[in-house]
Design an enzyme around this catalytic site. Structure first.
Site: not given
Ligand SMILES: [Zn+2]
Length: 103
Positions: A82, A31-34, A49, A79
């Protein structure tokens, strides 16, 4: 982001990477996002995650994603496809886990 960019893999991250390299462990599910499992050398990582080091377009009709090599200098960024706002590619409350994280 500055705090996360200064983090380094600990003994647990390194041990899991060595176990994968030795063929004892098939994958790390986290679950770590690092991104520290990848920094430690793990290759088969399922990030439930997602990862704070990626950004994605907030426009759900746009598929732009990009991996950051360092913390962005200005937040929020736009972005390049877009011009919608970019957001961290992490799962927020109420969002489903990424399809690639499901078996
Ligand atoms: Zn975009």
């Amino acid at each position: 982001m500055e705090i996360i960019s200064g983090a380094r893999p600990n003994a647990a991250h390194l041990s899991l990477a060595r176990m994968e390299a030795a063929g004892i462990l098939k994958a790390v599910i986290t679950q770590n996002v690092d991104g520290l499992h990848a920094s430690a050398g793990s290759r088969n990582i399922i990030e439930l995650h997602d990862n704070i080091w990626r950004v994605k377009c907030s426009n759900t009709a746009c598929s732009f994603k990009s991996l950051l090599s360092k913390p962005p200098e200005s937040i929020p960024s736009k972005c390049p496809r877009c011009d919608s706002f970019l957001r961290p590619d992490v799962v927020w409350f109420g969002e489903p886990i990424p399809p690639e994280a499901k078996y």
